[in-house]
Structures are given as structure tokens and as C-alpha cells.
Design a protein around this motif. Sequence first.
Motif, PDB file in Angstrom:
ATOM      1  N   ARG A 189       0.833  -1.203   0.000  1.00 29.87           N
ATOM      2  CA  ARG A 189       0.000   0.000   0.000  1.00 29.87           C
ATOM      3  C   ARG A 189       0.871   1.258   0.000  1.00 29.87           C
ATOM      4  NH1 ARG A 189      -3.663  -1.509   3.698  1.00 29.87           N
ATOM      5  NH2 ARG A 189      -5.042  -2.250   2.048  1.00 29.87           N
ATOM      6  N   LEU A 190       1.947   1.260   0.776  1.00 26.73           N
ATOM      7  CA  LEU A 190       2.830   2.425   0.789  1.00 26.73           C
ATOM      8  C   LEU A 190       3.538   2.597  -0.550  1.00 26.73           C
ATOM      9  CD1 LEU A 190       4.415   2.139   4.357  1.00 26.73           C
ATOM     10  CD2 LEU A 190       2.621   3.715   3.606  1.00 26.73           C
ATOM     11  N   THR A 191       3.915   1.499  -1.167  1.00 25.52           N
ATOM     12  CA  THR A 191       4.590   1.558  -2.461  1.00 25.52           C
ATOM     13  C   THR A 191       3.697   2.166  -3.535  1.00 25.52           C
ATOM     14  OG1 THR A 191       5.969  -0.363  -1.909  1.00 25.52           O
ATOM     15  CG2 THR A 191       5.708   0.157  -4.245  1.00 25.52           C
ATOM     16  N   ALA A 192       2.396   1.952  -3.424  1.00 26.17           N
ATOM     17  CA  ALA A 192       1.442   2.442  -4.434  1.00 26.17           C
ATOM     18  C   ALA A 192       1.142   3.927  -4.308  1.00 26.17           C
ATOM     19  CB  ALA A 192       0.140   1.643  -4.329  1.00 26.17           C
ATOM     20  N   LEU A 193       1.550   4.558  -3.219  1.00 31.07           N
ATOM     21  CA  LEU A 193       1.217   5.964  -3.005  1.00 31.07           C
ATOM     22  C   LEU A 193       2.043   6.871  -3.907  1.00 31.07           C
ATOM     23  CD1 LEU A 193       0.926   6.025   0.894  1.00 31.07           C
ATOM     24  CD2 LEU A 193      -0.942   6.030  -0.772  1.00 31.07           C
ATOM     25  N   ALA A 194       1.413   7.964  -4.358  1.00 29.62           N
ATOM     26  CA  ALA A 194       2.084   8.887  -5.278  1.00 29.62           C
ATOM     27  C   ALA A 194       2.818  10.006  -4.559  1.00 29.62           C
ATOM     28  CB  ALA A 194       1.057   9.486  -6.243  1.00 29.62           C
ATOM     29  N   GLN A 195       2.385  10.354  -3.329  1.00 30.23           N
ATOM     30  CA  GLN A 195       3.002  11.483  -2.633  1.00 30.23           C
ATOM     31  C   GLN A 195       4.336  11.065  -2.014  1.00 30.23           C
ATOM     32  OE1 GLN A 195       0.443   9.672  -1.263  1.00 30.23           O
ATOM     33  NE2 GLN A 195       0.181  10.130   0.923  1.00 30.23           N
ATOM     34  N   PRO A 196       5.152  12.016  -1.570  1.00 22.40           N
ATOM     35  CA  PRO A 196       6.417  11.664  -0.910  1.00 22.40           C
ATOM     36  C   PRO A 196       6.183  10.810   0.337  1.00 22.40           C
ATOM     37  CG  PRO A 196       6.434  13.980  -1.541  1.00 22.40           C
ATOM     38  CD  PRO A 196       5.030  13.483  -1.773  1.00 22.40           C
ATOM     39  N   VAL A 197       6.874   9.664   0.408  1.00 22.33           N
ATOM     40  CA  VAL A 197       6.782   8.758   1.553  1.00 22.33           C
ATOM     41  C   VAL A 197       8.191   8.384   1.989  1.00 22.33           C
ATOM     42  CG1 VAL A 197       5.906   6.567   2.447  1.00 22.33           C
ATOM     43  CG2 VAL A 197       4.600   7.805   0.687  1.00 22.33           C
ATOM     44  N   SER A 198       8.476   8.583   3.267  1.00 27.23           N
ATOM     45  CA  SER A 198       9.733   8.154   3.859  1.00 27.23           C
ATOM     46  C   SER A 198       9.429   7.153   4.960  1.00 27.23           C
ATOM     47  CB  SER A 198      10.501   9.346   4.444  1.00 27.23           C
ATOM     48  OG  SER A 198      10.786  10.310   3.441  1.00 27.23           O
ATOM     49  N   VAL A 199      10.295   6.167   5.118  1.00 28.33           N
ATOM     50  CA  VAL A 199      10.113   5.115   6.114  1.00 28.33           C
ATOM     51  C   VAL A 199      11.337   5.068   7.019  1.00 28.33           C
ATOM     52  CG1 VAL A 199       9.880   2.620   6.482  1.00 28.33           C
ATOM     53  CG2 VAL A 199       8.613   3.732   4.618  1.00 28.33           C
ATOM     54  N   HIS A 215      11.349  -0.160  -5.619  1.00 31.60           N
ATOM     55  CA  HIS A 215      10.768   1.180  -5.649  1.00 31.60           C
ATOM     56  C   HIS A 215      11.456   2.133  -4.678  1.00 31.60           C
ATOM     57  CE1 HIS A 215       7.395   4.002  -6.167  1.00 31.60           C
ATOM     58  NE2 HIS A 215       7.309   4.121  -4.848  1.00 31.60           N
ATOM     59  N   TRP A 216      12.115   1.579  -3.662  1.00 34.29           N
ATOM     60  CA  TRP A 216      12.584   2.383  -2.541  1.00 34.29           C
ATOM     61  C   TRP A 216      14.091   2.584  -2.556  1.00 34.29           C
ATOM     62  CZ3 TRP A 216       8.880   4.402   0.659  1.00 34.29           C
ATOM     63  CH2 TRP A 216       7.594   3.833   0.548  1.00 34.29           C
ATOM     64  N   ALA A 217      14.507   3.818  -2.283  1.00 31.11           N
ATOM     65  CA  ALA A 217      15.932   4.110  -2.105  1.00 31.11           C
ATOM     66  C   ALA A 217      16.265   3.956  -0.629  1.00 31.11           C
ATOM     67  CB  ALA A 217      16.233   5.526  -2.565  1.00 31.11           C
ATOM     68  N   GLU A 218      17.366   3.250  -0.346  1.00 28.33           N
ATOM     69  CA  GLU A 218      17.741   2.981   1.039  1.00 28.33           C
ATOM     70  C   GLU A 218      18.891   3.884   1.484  1.00 28.33           C
ATOM     71  OE1 GLU A 218      18.395  -1.105   2.049  1.00 28.33           O
ATOM     72  OE2 GLU A 218      16.852  -1.813   0.666  1.00 28.33           O
ATOM     73  N   PRO A 230      10.295   7.514  -4.825  1.00 28.58           N
ATOM     74  CA  PRO A 230      10.774   8.483  -5.810  1.00 28.58           C
ATOM     75  C   PRO A 230      10.293   9.899  -5.565  1.00 28.58           C
ATOM     76  CG  PRO A 230      10.165   6.440  -6.904  1.00 28.58           C
ATOM     77  CD  PRO A 230       9.724   6.304  -5.465  1.00 28.58           C
ATOM     78  N   ALA A 231       9.059  10.060  -5.101  1.00 29.41           N
ATOM     79  CA  ALA A 231       8.546  11.404  -4.849  1.00 29.41           C
ATOM     80  C   ALA A 231       9.289  12.080  -3.719  1.00 29.41           C
ATOM     81  CB  ALA A 231       7.041  11.336  -4.549  1.00 29.41           C
ATOM     82  N   ALA A 232       9.672  11.304  -2.679  1.00 33.19           N
ATOM     83  CA  ALA A 232      10.433  11.873  -1.559  1.00 33.19           C
ATOM     84  C   ALA A 232      11.834  12.256  -1.994  1.00 33.19           C
ATOM     85  CB  ALA A 232      10.480  10.881  -0.413  1.00 33.19           C
TER      86      ALA A 232
END
Length: 235
Positions: A189-199, A215-218, A230-232
Motif C-alpha cells: 500500500r505504501l509503495t502504491a502511493l504517489a506522494q512523498p513517503v519516507s520510512v 521502488h525504494w531508495a535505502e 521516488p517522490a520523496a
Amino acid sequence: MLSSLAHRLKGRSAGEIVRLIGHNIVYHARELSPEARRRNRKFRAFDEQWGTDTFEMRELHTLTVDPALAAHARRYQASNGGNMSSWFADLNVDFTRTAFIDYGCGKGRAVLEAARFPFARVIGVEFAPELVDIALRNREIMAARGALAAPVEFLCMDAARYRPPVDLDLVCFFYDPFDDTVMAPVAERLTALAQPVSVIYLEPHCIGQFRKSGHWAEGISVDNLVLRNPAALGR
């Protein structure tokens, strides 16, 4: 103690039992370290300062929870919010347009720590009603003392079913709250979001659920794993 152990092992496969035993051996060994003792002193100091109840551990068998969900969850243990200012600086968080979400928030320690920053919203998601009740009392104690800079809400629900807000940037916090069965739909679900997301992911035992999407940069912040979509990265 033996009845507690039997309760926790009931219904689990041999592989799950081995993983659970290994997880507990590592946990107890780590808790004996000087670093863990220093951390626990700081945790107790937080409760002593504010009059809250966040430090004491709660095992799942002491809570009124759905056994089917409990089979994939971890015990409650307070998380360390002492590094939040560094995490948020490294992630370049714009607080006024960002929601902070703690998945498996327990008694609300990380939520209350985050709410001392001016986020647009601070949200704790927790499936154990007793822990949510304690978190709500902790919120009221700190709010009455003027310690909170952001609105705080606690949701009593299965994290796998939670849908985060889509109108704000997100900083999502995980302190090893559950296993892959729950993390899989959460990460999807988090991966599908378009807005900036940081974990921010402490003890990232289920990191594979994020990595498989590519999808995620570490990165690392104060020795802890952080992920950005990517958006973040493009902010």
C-alpha cells in the motif's frame, strides 16, 4: 512462564517456532548489554518526566487481541524516539505538510515523541485495545502539560487494513511491529502511493517486503535504516 511460552507457540509451524525462539534469544542477549541498560534508563526518564506509562513491556498473551492477528505480531516494547530530530533533518521533513504514522504504536511512545514536532498530523495504529487505551491516557497527560505541538490520533485496527492519508507527505515509523504476513500488504500500500513517503525502520526484519518492488531508495540515519520513494527523493 511456561504457560506463557505455550500460549505463544500454540498453532505455529516448526519454522515459525524456530524463528520466534531465535528472535527471543537475540532480544534477551541484547537487553543485557550496557547500551540496552543506558537506553532503558532514558526510557524510564521519559515516563518520570511526563507521568506517562510507556516503558513497561506487554506480552501479547496479556492482551485481548484476535489470536489470528497476534500470531503475526510482536510483544510491546517501547521504541527510542531520541534520534527523531536527526532522522527528520536527514529526511528534510516539511512538518506542516507531513503526517507521521507509527505502525504498531503500542502505548504511543514514538507517537508522543513525534508530536513534539509540528507535524500536520501524528497517527498511531495499534490492534490491541488495552494498549490504545493506555496511549490515549498518555496523550491526555502530555496535552494537559502543553507538551504536544501536533494533533495526535490513535486508531485501534489491523495495520494491514489501514489506509494512510493521501493529501499529505508521509513519514512512516516501524519498530519491528509484525512479521511478513502483515508487512506485505502494508508495504504494498505504501509503495502504491504517489506522494512523498519516507520510512524509518528499526530492526528491519521484513525489509524484503519493500525491496522486492525495487521502488525504494535505502539510506542510513543515526545507524537506522531509512527508505524513500521516488517522490520523496525528488523534493
